[in-house]
Enzyme design. Structure first.
Site, mmCIF file in Angstrom:
data_model
loop_
_atom_site.group_PDB
_atom_site.id
_atom_site.type_symbol
_atom_site.label_atom_id
_atom_site.label_comp_id
_atom_site.label_asym_id
_atom_site.label_seq_id
_atom_site.Cartn_x
_atom_site.Cartn_y
_atom_site.Cartn_z
ATOM 1 N N LYS A 1 33.019 -8.003 -34.494
ATOM 2 C CA LYS A 1 32.089 -8.835 -35.270
ATOM 3 C C LYS A 1 30.909 -8.017 -35.787
ATOM 4 O O LYS A 1 30.622 -6.938 -35.250
ATOM 5 C CB LYS A 1 31.592 -9.980 -34.400
ATOM 6 C CG LYS A 1 30.851 -9.490 -33.175
ATOM 7 C CD LYS A 1 30.701 -10.576 -32.133
ATOM 8 C CE LYS A 1 29.908 -10.014 -30.969
ATOM 9 N NZ LYS A 1 29.890 -10.881 -29.810
ATOM 10 N N ARG B 1 26.445 -22.519 -26.891
ATOM 11 C CA ARG B 1 26.336 -22.275 -28.339
ATOM 12 C C ARG B 1 27.580 -22.724 -29.089
ATOM 13 O O ARG B 1 27.520 -23.069 -30.261
ATOM 14 C CB ARG B 1 26.064 -20.791 -28.616
ATOM 15 C CG ARG B 1 27.190 -19.877 -28.150
ATOM 16 C CD ARG B 1 26.948 -18.412 -28.455
ATOM 17 N NE ARG B 1 28.148 -17.632 -28.145
ATOM 18 C CZ ARG B 1 28.226 -16.329 -28.189
ATOM 19 N NH1 ARG B 1 27.171 -15.604 -28.536
ATOM 20 N NH2 ARG B 1 29.348 -15.709 -27.897
ATOM 21 N N TYR C 1 0.763 4.857 -42.570
ATOM 22 C CA TYR C 1 -0.040 3.667 -42.875
ATOM 23 C C TYR C 1 -1.002 3.379 -41.733
ATOM 24 O O TYR C 1 -0.618 3.434 -40.558
ATOM 25 C CB TYR C 1 0.868 2.455 -43.084
ATOM 26 C CG TYR C 1 1.706 2.542 -44.340
ATOM 27 C CD1 TYR C 1 1.110 2.426 -45.595
ATOM 28 C CD2 TYR C 1 3.076 2.746 -44.273
ATOM 29 C CE1 TYR C 1 1.867 2.502 -46.756
ATOM 30 C CE2 TYR C 1 3.849 2.822 -45.420
ATOM 31 C CZ TYR C 1 3.245 2.698 -46.657
ATOM 32 O OH TYR C 1 3.999 2.782 -47.798
ATOM 33 N N MET D 1 9.359 3.289 -44.585
ATOM 34 C CA MET D 1 10.711 2.783 -44.825
ATOM 35 C C MET D 1 11.727 3.926 -44.907
ATOM 36 O O MET D 1 12.845 3.807 -44.428
ATOM 37 C CB MET D 1 10.725 1.976 -46.134
ATOM 38 C CG MET D 1 11.986 1.177 -46.345
ATOM 39 S SD MET D 1 12.015 0.356 -47.944
ATOM 40 C CE MET D 1 10.715 -0.840 -47.772
HETATM 41 C C1 LIG Z 1 30.247 -10.466 -28.643
HETATM 42 C C2 LIG Z 1 31.269 -11.149 -27.857
HETATM 43 C C3 LIG Z 1 32.025 -10.460 -26.904
HETATM 44 C C4 LIG Z 1 31.771 -9.015 -26.547
HETATM 45 O O1 LIG Z 1 30.628 -8.892 -25.749
HETATM 46 P P1 LIG Z 1 30.112 -7.443 -25.303
HETATM 47 O O2 LIG Z 1 28.966 -7.736 -24.418
HETATM 48 O O3 LIG Z 1 29.703 -6.740 -26.558
HETATM 49 O O4 LIG Z 1 31.236 -6.770 -24.624
HETATM 50 C C5 LIG Z 1 33.045 -11.145 -26.292
HETATM 51 N N1 LIG Z 1 33.308 -12.441 -26.582
HETATM 52 C C6 LIG Z 1 32.595 -13.140 -27.463
HETATM 53 C C7 LIG Z 1 32.921 -14.552 -27.724
HETATM 54 C C8 LIG Z 1 31.533 -12.530 -28.127
HETATM 55 O O5 LIG Z 1 30.826 -13.221 -29.004
#
Ligand SMILES: *Cc1c(COP(=O)(O)O)cnc(C)c1O
Length: 372
Positions: A28, A127, A259, A307
């Site tokens: 992801k 969630r 800055y 930046m």
């Molecule tokens: C991000 C995620 C993982 C992986 O978690 P890590 O801590 O990066 O190993 C596994 N399952 C779900 C549903 C996630 O959203």
């Protein structure tokens, strides 16, 4: 990006959970910011069960750009407008809600082909997923969907405290998960059951079930920084963040950097400008706090970061020259700046540092050859 290290980390997970447990590599947010297509291609020869993404769009991209044919699990709830894309791309969405199930089953009937899905059970993450407490409210919806075109092929939950010292919260989630799971109208053998993220997979393989879902560990992030070092094998570093020195000046006392002029030279100092800034994803709060490595030595960041530029103190590295490569994350000789150090200075976690690396940074890939 060192793909040899990425694959080594994958093998550490595989070793921890054993050969019978499948691996769903989490890709992801563009492979935690590294580049999902590149990461997927590197992992393909290791034969993971499949990949996990958060959105249908991410999954579709893996099919189209990386040519991935393995299952792709979409963990986030699937918005109505992404249903057709997910079905067309042959993705496996995780269902959290009766309306979502109904839309997926409808899409399957419309196409005249069964469409796979997994059920997420929310056991305390709060969630997404069906609530473990009221299975009687949703098990019927799962049964209806599976009877009309959609096919339940997996069930999972997500741990909220696998990185904590205490195991109790994870054990509690595990028990809630199984209490709900056994009420589903599908036999155990036909389901892929999974729960563990990186931390859980490495610490408690007894929660591995049929598959684990590692993310951060693959990318060289430590999944449980608060624990004693020996608790789990440290990942091989995958990411190094480097920038060239583009300017060096000797400055007199009273010279100011950045800055707000938050750094003032006390004596004569030698300042180097690095071609990197917060626009590349390096947290701006590293100004006056963070470090870089130059010629194997640790140097301070002087003043607020810009930046596109960051000034470092080269006073104690007289041999440094324009064109030298400075390291913001990674190793240089015996010196090292870990992503955890940077994350700590920025009051965040390695995940956010990695996913924050912006598109402007060229991804220089090592270890591609042995991926073939
Ligand atoms: C991000 C995620 C993982 C992986 O978690 P890590 O801590 O990066 O190993 C596994 N399952 C779900 C549903 C996630 O959203």
């Amino acid at each position: 990006m060192d793909l040899t290290a990425l694959r080594a980390n994958f093998e550490v997970i595989r070793h921890a959970v054993g050969p019978r447990v499948r691996i769903i590599a989490m890709l992801k947010s563009n492979g935690y910011g590294l580049g999902a297509v590149c990461v997927a291609r590197a992992l393909e020869p290791l034969a993971p069960w499949g990949y996990g993404v958060a959105t249908a769009e991410e999954g579709e991209e893996l099919r189209r750009l990386a040519g991935i044919e393995r299952p792709i699990l979409v963990t986030g709830p699937l918005p109505a407008e992404s249903v057709a894309l997910a079905a067309e791309a042959g993705l496996t969405p995780a269902m959290s809600d009766p309306g979502e199930l109904e839309r997926w089953a409808t899409e399957a009937r419309r196409r005249g082909t069964p469409l796979d899905f997994h059920v997420e059970i929310d056991t305390g993450m709060g969630r997404s997923g069906f609530d473990w407490r009221d299975t009687n409210r949703w098990v019927e919806a799962v049964r209806a969907a599976t009877g009309s075109g959609a096919r339940l092929t997996g069930v999972f939950t997500h741990f909220q405290s696998a990185d904590a010292v205490e195991r109790d919260p994870t054990q509690l989630q595990w028990e809630r998960f199984w209490d709900a799971l056994v009420q589903l109208p599908v036999s155990r053998q036909d389901l892929l059951i999974h729960a563990a993220n990186s931390a859980a997979a490495l610490r408690w393989p007894e929660y591995a079930a049929d598959a684990v879902r590692p993310g951060i560990y693959l990318y060289g992030g430590h999944p449980a920084v608060g624990l004693p070092k020996e608790t789990l094998p440290p990942p091989a570093p995958v990411v190094a963040l480097r920038a060239r020195i583009t300017l060096i000046r000797q400055v007199p006392p009273g010279s100011t950097s950045g800055y707000g002029a938050t750094h003032v030279a006390q004596g004569w100092e030698r300042w180097g400008t690095l071609a990197i800034g917060y626009g590349d994803g390096l947290p701006r709060c590293l100004g006056n706090v963070g470090h870089a490595l130059v010629r194997g030595r640790r140097v301070r960041i002087l003043g607020q970061m810009s930046m596109d530029m960051t000034v470092v103190d080269l006073t104690d590295v007289p041999e440094a020259q324009i064109g030298d490569v400075a390291t913001l994350i990674g190793r240089d000789g015996d010196a090292e700046i870990t992503v955890e150090e940077v994350a700590g200075q920025a009051s965040t976690i390695s995940y956010e540092i990695f996913t924050g690396l912006t598109a402007r940074l060229p991804r220089v890939v090592r270890g591609e050859a042995d991926a073939a």
